[in-house]
Write an enzyme that holds these catalytic residues in place. Structure first.
Site, PDB file in Angstrom:
ATOM      1  N   PRO A   1      32.657  30.671  50.794  1.00 41.89           N
ATOM      2  CA  PRO A   1      31.785  29.768  50.055  1.00 41.89           C
ATOM      3  C   PRO A   1      32.233  29.538  48.613  1.00 41.89           C
ATOM      4  O   PRO A   1      32.743  30.438  47.952  1.00 41.89           O
ATOM      5  CB  PRO A   1      30.421  30.459  50.096  1.00 41.89           C
ATOM      6  CG  PRO A   1      30.682  31.864  50.469  1.00 41.89           C
ATOM      7  CD  PRO A   1      31.959  31.877  51.244  1.00 41.89           C
ATOM      8  N   ASN A   2      32.048  28.309  48.196  1.00 39.42           N
ATOM      9  CA  ASN A   2      32.290  27.820  46.841  1.00 39.42           C
ATOM     10  C   ASN A   2      33.766  27.680  46.493  1.00 39.42           C
ATOM     11  O   ASN A   2      34.089  27.143  45.437  1.00 39.42           O
ATOM     12  CB  ASN A   2      31.579  28.690  45.794  1.00 39.42           C
ATOM     13  CG  ASN A   2      30.080  28.631  45.955  1.00 39.42           C
ATOM     14  OD1 ASN A   2      29.517  27.543  46.054  1.00 39.42           O
ATOM     15  ND2 ASN A   2      29.444  29.778  46.014  1.00 39.42           N
TER      16      ASN A   2
ATOM     17  N   ARG B   1      34.975  24.730  39.223  1.00 34.71           N
ATOM     18  CA  ARG B   1      34.111  25.908  39.130  1.00 34.71           C
ATOM     19  C   ARG B   1      34.738  26.955  38.215  1.00 34.71           C
ATOM     20  O   ARG B   1      35.802  27.496  38.534  1.00 34.71           O
ATOM     21  CB  ARG B   1      33.896  26.507  40.522  1.00 34.71           C
ATOM     22  CG  ARG B   1      33.103  27.789  40.511  1.00 34.71           C
ATOM     23  CD  ARG B   1      33.094  28.445  41.881  1.00 34.71           C
ATOM     24  NE  ARG B   1      32.346  29.684  41.809  1.00 34.71           N
ATOM     25  CZ  ARG B   1      32.533  30.708  42.614  1.00 34.71           C
ATOM     26  NH1 ARG B   1      33.432  30.636  43.571  1.00 34.71           N
ATOM     27  NH2 ARG B   1      31.828  31.798  42.486  1.00 34.71           N
TER      28      ARG B   1
ATOM     29  N   TYR C   1      38.611  31.236  37.611  1.00 36.68           N
ATOM     30  CA  TYR C   1      39.330  30.916  38.841  1.00 36.68           C
ATOM     31  C   TYR C   1      40.557  30.029  38.654  1.00 36.68           C
ATOM     32  O   TYR C   1      41.280  29.773  39.608  1.00 36.68           O
ATOM     33  CB  TYR C   1      38.378  30.255  39.842  1.00 36.68           C
ATOM     34  CG  TYR C   1      37.225  31.150  40.217  1.00 36.68           C
ATOM     35  CD1 TYR C   1      37.420  32.252  41.041  1.00 36.68           C
ATOM     36  CD2 TYR C   1      35.944  30.921  39.722  1.00 36.68           C
ATOM     37  CE1 TYR C   1      36.373  33.093  41.379  1.00 36.68           C
ATOM     38  CE2 TYR C   1      34.893  31.759  40.057  1.00 36.68           C
ATOM     39  CZ  TYR C   1      35.115  32.838  40.883  1.00 36.68           C
ATOM     40  OH  TYR C   1      34.074  33.662  41.214  1.00 36.68           O
TER      41      TYR C   1
ATOM     42  N   ASN D   1      39.988  35.063  51.899  1.00 33.91           N
ATOM     43  CA  ASN D   1      39.255  35.137  50.648  1.00 33.91           C
ATOM     44  C   ASN D   1      37.834  34.747  51.023  1.00 33.91           C
ATOM     45  O   ASN D   1      37.514  33.561  51.101  1.00 33.91           O
ATOM     46  CB  ASN D   1      39.834  34.190  49.595  1.00 33.91           C
ATOM     47  CG  ASN D   1      39.092  34.251  48.278  1.00 33.91           C
ATOM     48  OD1 ASN D   1      37.991  34.793  48.202  1.00 33.91           O
ATOM     49  ND2 ASN D   1      39.679  33.678  47.242  1.00 33.91           N
TER      50      ASN D   1
ATOM     51  N   ALA E   1      31.921  35.218  48.060  1.00 33.27           N
ATOM     52  CA  ALA E   1      30.764  36.101  47.921  1.00 33.27           C
ATOM     53  C   ALA E   1      30.454  36.875  49.199  1.00 33.27           C
ATOM     54  O   ALA E   1      29.882  37.973  49.133  1.00 33.27           O
ATOM     55  CB  ALA E   1      29.543  35.296  47.484  1.00 33.27           C
TER      56      ALA E   1
ATOM     57  N   GLU F   1      43.303  40.760  52.462  1.00 34.61           N
ATOM     58  CA  GLU F   1      42.193  40.254  51.649  1.00 34.61           C
ATOM     59  C   GLU F   1      42.749  39.770  50.314  1.00 34.61           C
ATOM     60  O   GLU F   1      43.565  40.448  49.695  1.00 34.61           O
ATOM     61  CB  GLU F   1      41.197  41.396  51.425  1.00 34.61           C
ATOM     62  CG  GLU F   1      40.021  41.062  50.579  1.00 34.61           C
ATOM     63  CD  GLU F   1      39.075  42.251  50.377  1.00 34.61           C
ATOM     64  OE1 GLU F   1      38.094  42.089  49.659  1.00 34.61           O
ATOM     65  OE2 GLU F   1      39.343  43.347  50.944  1.00 34.61           O
TER      66      GLU F   1
ATOM     67  N   HIS G   1      41.685  37.798  46.499  1.00 34.81           N
ATOM     68  CA  HIS G   1      40.698  37.300  45.527  1.00 34.81           C
ATOM     69  C   HIS G   1      41.439  36.751  44.329  1.00 34.81           C
ATOM     70  O   HIS G   1      42.361  37.408  43.817  1.00 34.81           O
ATOM     71  CB  HIS G   1      39.737  38.408  45.093  1.00 34.81           C
ATOM     72  CG  HIS G   1      38.922  38.928  46.218  1.00 34.81           C
ATOM     73  ND1 HIS G   1      37.846  38.244  46.729  1.00 34.81           N
ATOM     74  CD2 HIS G   1      39.060  40.039  46.967  1.00 34.81           C
ATOM     75  CE1 HIS G   1      37.340  38.929  47.741  1.00 34.81           C
ATOM     76  NE2 HIS G   1      38.074  40.017  47.908  1.00 34.81           N
TER      77      HIS G   1
ATOM     78  N   ARG H   1      34.697  42.568  37.189  1.00 36.37           N
ATOM     79  CA  ARG H   1      33.553  41.660  37.135  1.00 36.37           C
ATOM     80  C   ARG H   1      32.262  42.435  37.375  1.00 36.37           C
ATOM     81  O   ARG H   1      32.216  43.646  37.259  1.00 36.37           O
ATOM     82  CB  ARG H   1      33.770  40.540  38.155  1.00 36.37           C
ATOM     83  CG  ARG H   1      35.045  39.742  37.786  1.00 36.37           C
ATOM     84  CD  ARG H   1      35.240  38.507  38.563  1.00 36.37           C
ATOM     85  NE  ARG H   1      34.126  37.588  38.366  1.00 36.37           N
ATOM     86  CZ  ARG H   1      33.834  36.626  39.215  1.00 36.37           C
ATOM     87  NH1 ARG H   1      34.555  36.441  40.303  1.00 36.37           N
ATOM     88  NH2 ARG H   1      32.825  35.823  38.989  1.00 36.37           N
TER      89      ARG H   1
END
Length: 149
Positions: free
Chosen positions: A13-14, A21, A26, A77, A80, A101, A103, A110
């Site tokens: 998502p996103n 964003r 990012y 990725n 959330a 994985e 990110h 964070r």
């Protein structure tokens, strides 16, 4: 499966909002930019990619389940959902494929809730905090993992 092993690159998502964003977190690249970079890099590694994005947990689970039959590995990725989805964890485990994985940001620098990943327990490796370069590094690592098998 095609002659070149196919790698599912699944984004959560996103991530479709990359480029607009929080560019300070990012970066300025769009998801389309990252997809083009991955396709080019995969071809150099004699791999192909199935690059996807979904904002919906159930759809991501279905894509992972389908990968079991037509992919050689998964780069994910999960956005959330990394921090919340037992369903995605379970789907990755059932897929019985190598998982890396990724990110874009360093999730460990964070918010505290981002420090836990349900994906990490089923991943061969984790790449965090290197921006879009994390995807090409994941493809390099996946190529090496597939050579071992």
């Amino acid at each position: 499966m095609s002659e070149r092993p196919e790698i599912l690159i699944l984004n959560g998502p996103n991530l479709n909002m990359l480029g607009t964003r929080e560019p300070e977190v990012y970066g300025a690249e769009t998801l389309d930019d990252i997809e083009a970079m991955c396709a080019e890099h995969a071809a150099a590694l004699d791999l192909s990619v199935d690059f996807r994005q979904s904002n919906f947990e159930g759809e991501m689970v279905t894509i992972i389940q389908q990968a079991r039959d037509n992919a050689a590995g998964i780069i994910i990725n999960a956005g959330a959902y990394t921090h919340t989805s037992v369903a995605i964890h379970d789907a990755l485990r059932v897929a019985e494929l190598p998982v890396i994985e990724v990110h874009l940001s360093n999730i460990h620098r964070r918010e505290e809730f981002r420090h836990h990943s349900y994906i990490s327990a089923v991943a061969e490796g984790i790449i965090v905090g290197l921006g879009s370069q994390g995807y090409t590094l994941a493809l390099d690592a996946m190529a090496r993992l597939l050579d071992r098998n």
